[in-house]
Write an enzyme that holds these catalytic residues in place. Sequence first.
Site, PDB file in Angstrom:
ATOM      1  N   TYR A   1      -8.464   9.670  16.645  1.00 16.89           N
ATOM      2  CA  TYR A   1      -9.149   8.921  15.591  1.00 16.89           C
ATOM      3  C   TYR A   1      -9.067   9.587  14.216  1.00 16.89           C
ATOM      4  CZ  TYR A   1     -10.971   6.280  19.504  1.00 16.89           C
ATOM      5  OH  TYR A   1     -11.074   5.513  20.638  1.00 16.89           O
TER       6      TYR A   1
ATOM      7  N   HIS B   1     -12.211   4.216  10.219  1.00 17.72           N
ATOM      8  CA  HIS B   1     -13.565   4.382  10.758  1.00 17.72           C
ATOM      9  C   HIS B   1     -14.059   5.821  10.641  1.00 17.72           C
ATOM     10  CE1 HIS B   1     -16.365   1.588  12.302  1.00 17.72           C
ATOM     11  NE2 HIS B   1     -16.234   1.799  13.590  1.00 17.72           N
TER      12      HIS B   1
ATOM     13  N   TYR C   1     -19.349   9.165  19.523  1.00 20.97           N
ATOM     14  CA  TYR C   1     -18.582   7.969  19.194  1.00 20.97           C
ATOM     15  C   TYR C   1     -19.459   7.075  18.313  1.00 20.97           C
ATOM     16  CZ  TYR C   1     -14.832   9.484  22.175  1.00 20.97           C
ATOM     17  OH  TYR C   1     -13.812  10.233  22.718  1.00 20.97           O
TER      18      TYR C   1
ATOM     19  N   ASN D   1     -20.425   3.955  17.935  1.00 18.85           N
ATOM     20  CA  ASN D   1     -21.450   2.990  18.351  1.00 18.85           C
ATOM     21  C   ASN D   1     -22.733   3.630  18.856  1.00 18.85           C
ATOM     22  OD1 ASN D   1     -19.431   1.245  17.686  1.00 18.85           O
ATOM     23  ND2 ASN D   1     -19.186   0.379  19.712  1.00 18.85           N
TER      24      ASN D   1
ATOM     25  N   ASN E   1     -21.499  -1.015  13.460  1.00 22.37           N
ATOM     26  CA  ASN E   1     -22.153  -0.612  14.709  1.00 22.37           C
ATOM     27  C   ASN E   1     -22.773   0.779  14.658  1.00 22.37           C
ATOM     28  OD1 ASN E   1     -21.720  -3.050  16.025  1.00 22.37           O
ATOM     29  ND2 ASN E   1     -19.691  -2.425  16.719  1.00 22.37           N
TER      30      ASN E   1
END
EC number: 3.1.1.29
Length: 193
Positions: free
Chosen positions: A14, A19, A64, A66, A113
Amino acid sequence: MYIIAGLGNPTKQYEGTRHNVGFDVIDRIADEYNISVETRKGKALTGTGIIAGRKVLLAKPQTYMNLSGESLRALTDFYKIDVETELLVIYDDISLDVGQLRIRKKGSAGGHNGIKSIISHLGTNVFPRIKVGVGEKPSGYDLADYVLGHFSKDDRAKMQEGYTRAMHAAEMLVAGDVEQAMNEYNKKAKQEA
């Protein structure tokens, strides 16, 4: 203690994605202030230092995106901070142009989120935040694919400038200059001719 949390997803896959701009801003701040963000605490990688004369904790939640609220709840409870005045959350926003900032003292999750999780776990939507624009999702793209995608070369350059502006905005917020930071950084960037 003042907590500056940048949102993102852990693991190498990532790194550099839209994000993860919250992590990237934390890295910029850590580099500028020589703060090592490697201590595991409250489901986050953390590091402490001094910014604008205040002791700060830089945090990169490792839950993470969320589940970001789990990490921030653990940290805010541990340090017994007032989330309305001693927590700053930095994250990506698809409704802003690449590298543009928007500073808010409170607000809804706006479909993000990570923020949804934080509001749920903290029980309030009143906490300062810096949104860093990653550009609007192109028509036909899946939102998850877009935010987990990487920037183009041109956009990477704009983001580097955005990270520096976000760092300076964070310095102002830590110093208590919220209104001044909003006045200075909430303007739309001028388009180059």
